[in-house]
Design a protein around this motif. Structure first.
Motif, PDB file in Angstrom:
ATOM      1  N   CYS A  47       0.817  -1.224   0.000  1.00  0.00           N
ATOM      2  CA  CYS A  47       0.000   0.000   0.000  1.00  0.00           C
ATOM      3  C   CYS A  47       0.845   1.267   0.000  1.00  0.00           C
ATOM      4  O   CYS A  47       0.319   2.370  -0.165  1.00  0.00           O
ATOM      5  CB  CYS A  47      -0.961   0.006   1.189  1.00  0.00           C
ATOM      6  SG  CYS A  47      -0.153   0.305   2.779  1.00  0.00           S
ATOM      7  N   GLY A  48       2.163   1.139   0.215  1.00  0.00           N
ATOM      8  CA  GLY A  48       3.025   2.324   0.177  1.00  0.00           C
ATOM      9  C   GLY A  48       3.526   2.789   1.531  1.00  0.00           C
ATOM     10  O   GLY A  48       4.149   3.847   1.630  1.00  0.00           O
ATOM     11  N   LYS A  49       3.297   2.005   2.590  1.00  0.00           N
ATOM     12  CA  LYS A  49       3.683   2.433   3.953  1.00  0.00           C
ATOM     13  C   LYS A  49       5.191   2.661   4.072  1.00  0.00           C
ATOM     14  O   LYS A  49       5.632   3.713   4.527  1.00  0.00           O
ATOM     15  CB  LYS A  49       3.285   1.381   4.999  1.00  0.00           C
ATOM     16  CG  LYS A  49       1.861   0.918   4.985  1.00  0.00           C
ATOM     17  CD  LYS A  49       1.582  -0.055   6.114  1.00  0.00           C
ATOM     18  CE  LYS A  49       2.355  -1.348   6.070  1.00  0.00           C
ATOM     19  NZ  LYS A  49       2.050  -2.218   4.930  1.00  0.00           N
ATOM     20  N   SER A  50       5.961   1.649   3.687  1.00  0.00           N
ATOM     21  CA  SER A  50       7.419   1.750   3.836  1.00  0.00           C
ATOM     22  C   SER A  50       7.994   2.823   2.926  1.00  0.00           C
ATOM     23  O   SER A  50       8.902   3.564   3.326  1.00  0.00           O
ATOM     24  CB  SER A  50       8.074   0.401   3.536  1.00  0.00           C
ATOM     25  OG  SER A  50       7.698  -0.557   4.503  1.00  0.00           O
ATOM     26  N   THR A  51       7.465   2.926   1.703  1.00  0.00           N
ATOM     27  CA  THR A  51       7.920   3.983   0.790  1.00  0.00           C
ATOM     28  C   THR A  51       7.633   5.351   1.383  1.00  0.00           C
ATOM     29  O   THR A  51       8.463   6.266   1.294  1.00  0.00           O
ATOM     30  CB  THR A  51       7.226   3.836  -0.584  1.00  0.00           C
ATOM     31  OG1 THR A  51       7.490   2.534  -1.104  1.00  0.00           O
ATOM     32  CG2 THR A  51       7.723   4.882  -1.563  1.00  0.00           C
ATOM     33  N   ALA A  52       6.472   5.494   2.017  1.00  0.00           N
ATOM     34  CA  ALA A  52       6.134   6.768   2.662  1.00  0.00           C
ATOM     35  C   ALA A  52       7.139   7.102   3.757  1.00  0.00           C
ATOM     36  O   ALA A  52       7.644   8.226   3.835  1.00  0.00           O
ATOM     37  CB  ALA A  52       4.722   6.702   3.243  1.00  0.00           C
ATOM     38  N   GLY A  53       7.456   6.116   4.604  1.00  0.00           N
ATOM     39  CA  GLY A  53       8.405   6.352   5.691  1.00  0.00           C
ATOM     40  C   GLY A  53       9.768   6.775   5.173  1.00  0.00           C
ATOM     41  O   GLY A  53      10.380   7.723   5.698  1.00  0.00           O
ATOM     42  N   ARG A  54      10.248   6.127   4.129  1.00  0.00           N
ATOM     43  CA  ARG A  54      11.576   6.446   3.576  1.00  0.00           C
ATOM     44  C   ARG A  54      11.577   7.784   2.847  1.00  0.00           C
ATOM     45  O   ARG A  54      12.583   8.503   2.859  1.00  0.00           O
ATOM     46  CB  ARG A  54      12.017   5.320   2.635  1.00  0.00           C
ATOM     47  CG  ARG A  54      12.346   4.038   3.387  1.00  0.00           C
ATOM     48  CD  ARG A  54      12.472   2.834   2.467  1.00  0.00           C
ATOM     49  NE  ARG A  54      12.583   1.617   3.262  1.00  0.00           N
ATOM     50  CZ  ARG A  54      13.613   0.769   3.186  1.00  0.00           C
ATOM     51  NH1 ARG A  54      14.616   1.006   2.361  1.00  0.00           N
ATOM     52  NH2 ARG A  54      13.649  -0.313   3.931  1.00  0.00           N
ATOM     53  N   THR A  55      10.445   8.124   2.221  1.00  0.00           N
ATOM     54  CA  THR A  55      10.368   9.400   1.509  1.00  0.00           C
ATOM     55  C   THR A  55      10.297  10.563   2.493  1.00  0.00           C
ATOM     56  O   THR A  55      10.899  11.618   2.261  1.00  0.00           O
ATOM     57  CB  THR A  55       9.147   9.421   0.568  1.00  0.00           C
ATOM     58  OG1 THR A  55       9.198   8.279  -0.299  1.00  0.00           O
ATOM     59  CG2 THR A  55       9.107  10.677  -0.271  1.00  0.00           C
ATOM     60  N   ILE A  56       9.582  10.363   3.596  1.00  0.00           N
ATOM     61  CA  ILE A  56       9.440  11.436   4.588  1.00  0.00           C
ATOM     62  C   ILE A  56      10.799  11.884   5.120  1.00  0.00           C
ATOM     63  O   ILE A  56      11.053  13.079   5.291  1.00  0.00           O
ATOM     64  CB  ILE A  56       8.506  10.976   5.733  1.00  0.00           C
ATOM     65  CG1 ILE A  56       7.061  10.938   5.245  1.00  0.00           C
ATOM     66  CG2 ILE A  56       8.628  11.888   6.966  1.00  0.00           C
ATOM     67  CD1 ILE A  56       6.119  10.164   6.143  1.00  0.00           C
ATOM     68  N   ILE A  57      11.706  10.926   5.379  1.00  0.00           N
ATOM     69  CA  ILE A  57      13.025  11.298   5.894  1.00  0.00           C
ATOM     70  C   ILE A  57      14.064  11.397   4.780  1.00  0.00           C
ATOM     71  O   ILE A  57      15.254  11.467   5.021  1.00  0.00           O
ATOM     72  CB  ILE A  57      13.501  10.344   7.010  1.00  0.00           C
ATOM     73  CG1 ILE A  57      13.652   8.906   6.502  1.00  0.00           C
ATOM     74  CG2 ILE A  57      12.591  10.415   8.206  1.00  0.00           C
ATOM     75  CD1 ILE A  57      14.281   7.969   7.532  1.00  0.00           C
ATOM     76  N   ARG A  58      13.598  11.385   3.550  1.00  0.00           N
ATOM     77  CA  ARG A  58      14.403  11.649   2.347  1.00  0.00           C
ATOM     78  C   ARG A  58      15.466  10.582   2.083  1.00  0.00           C
ATOM     79  O   ARG A  58      16.508  10.876   1.523  1.00  0.00           O
ATOM     80  CB  ARG A  58      15.027  13.045   2.426  1.00  0.00           C
ATOM     81  CG  ARG A  58      15.275  13.661   1.063  1.00  0.00           C
ATOM     82  CD  ARG A  58      15.752  15.089   1.163  1.00  0.00           C
ATOM     83  NE  ARG A  58      16.480  15.473  -0.044  1.00  0.00           N
ATOM     84  CZ  ARG A  58      17.075  16.651  -0.211  1.00  0.00           C
ATOM     85  NH1 ARG A  58      17.011  17.563   0.747  1.00  0.00           N
ATOM     86  NH2 ARG A  58      17.720  16.921  -1.314  1.00  0.00           N
ATOM     87  N   LEU A  59      15.189   9.344   2.475  1.00  0.00           N
ATOM     88  CA  LEU A  59      16.003   8.244   1.973  1.00  0.00           C
ATOM     89  C   LEU A  59      15.659   8.009   0.506  1.00  0.00           C
ATOM     90  O   LEU A  59      16.490   7.561  -0.272  1.00  0.00           O
ATOM     91  CB  LEU A  59      15.757   6.972   2.783  1.00  0.00           C
ATOM     92  CG  LEU A  59      16.317   6.946   4.210  1.00  0.00           C
ATOM     93  CD1 LEU A  59      16.049   5.604   4.857  1.00  0.00           C
ATOM     94  CD2 LEU A  59      17.804   7.267   4.243  1.00  0.00           C
ATOM     95  N   TYR A  60      14.389   8.273   0.147  1.00  0.00           N
ATOM     96  CA  TYR A  60      13.986   8.360  -1.251  1.00  0.00           C
ATOM     97  C   TYR A  60      13.731   9.835  -1.553  1.00  0.00           C
ATOM     98  O   TYR A  60      13.155  10.544  -0.731  1.00  0.00           O
ATOM     99  CB  TYR A  60      12.684   7.595  -1.521  1.00  0.00           C
ATOM    100  CG  TYR A  60      12.754   6.095  -1.418  1.00  0.00           C
ATOM    101  CD1 TYR A  60      13.951   5.406  -1.571  1.00  0.00           C
ATOM    102  CD2 TYR A  60      11.601   5.353  -1.195  1.00  0.00           C
ATOM    103  CE1 TYR A  60      14.002   4.029  -1.490  1.00  0.00           C
ATOM    104  CE2 TYR A  60      11.632   3.965  -1.115  1.00  0.00           C
ATOM    105  CZ  TYR A  60      12.844   3.311  -1.255  1.00  0.00           C
ATOM    106  OH  TYR A  60      12.885   1.952  -1.175  1.00  0.00           O
ATOM    107  N   GLU A  61      14.160  10.295  -2.728  1.00  0.00           N
ATOM    108  CA  GLU A  61      13.844  11.667  -3.127  1.00  0.00           C
ATOM    109  C   GLU A  61      12.364  11.736  -3.520  1.00  0.00           C
ATOM    110  O   GLU A  61      11.900  10.921  -4.320  1.00  0.00           O
ATOM    111  CB  GLU A  61      14.726  12.107  -4.302  1.00  0.00           C
ATOM    112  CG  GLU A  61      16.168  12.383  -3.907  1.00  0.00           C
ATOM    113  CD  GLU A  61      16.297  13.539  -2.920  1.00  0.00           C
ATOM    114  OE1 GLU A  61      15.540  14.532  -3.038  1.00  0.00           O
ATOM    115  OE2 GLU A  61      17.156  13.449  -2.016  1.00  0.00           O
ATOM    116  N   PRO A  62      11.618  12.703  -2.985  1.00  0.00           N
ATOM    117  CA  PRO A  62      10.183  12.778  -3.274  1.00  0.00           C
ATOM    118  C   PRO A  62       9.908  13.240  -4.701  1.00  0.00           C
ATOM    119  O   PRO A  62      10.731  13.927  -5.307  1.00  0.00           O
ATOM    120  CB  PRO A  62       9.688  13.826  -2.264  1.00  0.00           C
ATOM    121  CG  PRO A  62      10.884  14.705  -2.054  1.00  0.00           C
ATOM    122  CD  PRO A  62      12.075  13.803  -2.120  1.00  0.00           C
TER     123      PRO A  62
END
Length: 327
Positions: A47-62
């Protein structure tokens, strides 16, 4: 009013999957997390939970949106500025077997954040800090010279927690930190997280799909489905008075440890399959599985709005459900 520690505003994370198609893993979520609280994020796998967590702290670029921390949008910070902010953000990963380098001793694994940020004056100070962290998570000095393969899953996760605490962070993303552990160990790890939170005033984003554990640890809970936030309320309010049909179905699946009640309770069974998050239509993501869906649900994406005090829902028919005219 207490100011939020983290404000997430319309955050999106899309992935190009080739042939001109886009996977919308996180598609415009917004919420606040307050100092010292645990914000639970739940939903089924994918559903995107882990991606959301990583994006929030910018481990993934939004792809789009803002995350405000200490009055600054961290997505606008340079690499150098971000390194300073990074001290305040840490992550506890899902798999304690994959998240620890098997070639490094526990001493070096826990000291790695200290090394990166040059957070000690000499090797004695570095060593003492690692031993202090080991003791905080229920391990001891003799464990420092061992390697990850010598520990159980629960002990490895404690090492991961010690590493996350090394720089005295303000905010920790717990990405399904107990899902890979034996049930008998899960409660120990969650109780450790609660103890550390109380001791150091930590703020958690706790990502999980174990709804019972989320209820136990979280102050407020957000429910995600296919990249969208469907419902958000305090833990007690959400579990006692769910409004969104998806939340109601999720909560009806939680087992009750009383066979008589469990046998006679009403279970909401979802029909159909989870649709693809690749190039979704501009409608309610849950429309194909919802027993209350209308033509409007197929045409318009519902607004994520406050339906009653501190209770937010993305559903066109939320008012009817709240009044009890829809069951």
């Amino acid at each position: 009013m207490v100011e939020p520690l983290i404000s997430v505003r319309n955050v999106k994370k899309y992935f190009d999957v080739g042939k001109g198609k886009t996977l919308k893993a996180v598609d415009g979520i917004s919420f606040d997390i307050y100092p010292g609280e645990t914000f639970g994020l739940v939903g089924e796998s994918g559903c995107g939970k882990s991606t959301a967590g990583r994006t929030i702290i910018r481990l993934y670029e939004p792809t789009d949106g803002e995350t405000i921390f200490n009055g600054r949008n961290i997505y606008e910070l340079s690499r150098h500025e971000m390194q300073e902010v990074r001290r305040d953000f840490q992550m506890i990963f899902q798999d304690p077997y994959a998240s620890l380098n098997p070639r490094m001793s526990v001493l070096d694994i826990i000291a790695e954040p200290l090394d990166i940020h040059k957070a000690y004056k000499n090797h004695r100070e570095r060593y003492n800090r690692v031993i202090e962290l080991l003791k905080l998570v229920g391990l001891n000095e003799e464990h420092a010279q061992r390697f990850p393969h010598e520990f159980s899953g629960g002990q490895r996760q404690r090492i991961g927690i010690a590493r996350a605490l090394a720089l005295n962070p303000k905010f920790i993303v717990c990405d399904e930190p107990i899902s890979a552990l034996d049930v008998s160990i899960q409660a120990q790890v969650v109780n450790l997280l609660k103890k550390l939170q109380k001791e150091f005033g930590l703020t958690y984003l706790f990502i999980a799909h174990d709804l019972s554990m989320v209820r136990y640890i979280s102050d407020r809970v957000g429910v995600m489905y296919l990249g969208h936030m469907m419902e958000l309320a305090t833990s007690e309010e959400l579990y006692n008075n769910p409004i969104h049909p998806y939340t109601q179905a999720l909560l009806s699946a939680i087992p009750i440890p009383d066979p008589e009640i469990q046998r006679n309770r009403h279970r909401i069974m979802l029909e159909g399959d989870v649709p693809s998050p690749i190039d979704p239509k501009p409608n309610c993501r849950f429309v194909d599985r919802c027993r209350h869906a209308t033509e409007r649900c197929r045409r318009e994406t519902p607004e994520f709005r406050e339906i009653k005090e501190n209770h937010f829902v993305a559903c066109h028919r939320a008012d009817e459900i709240l009044r009890g005219s829809l069951k």
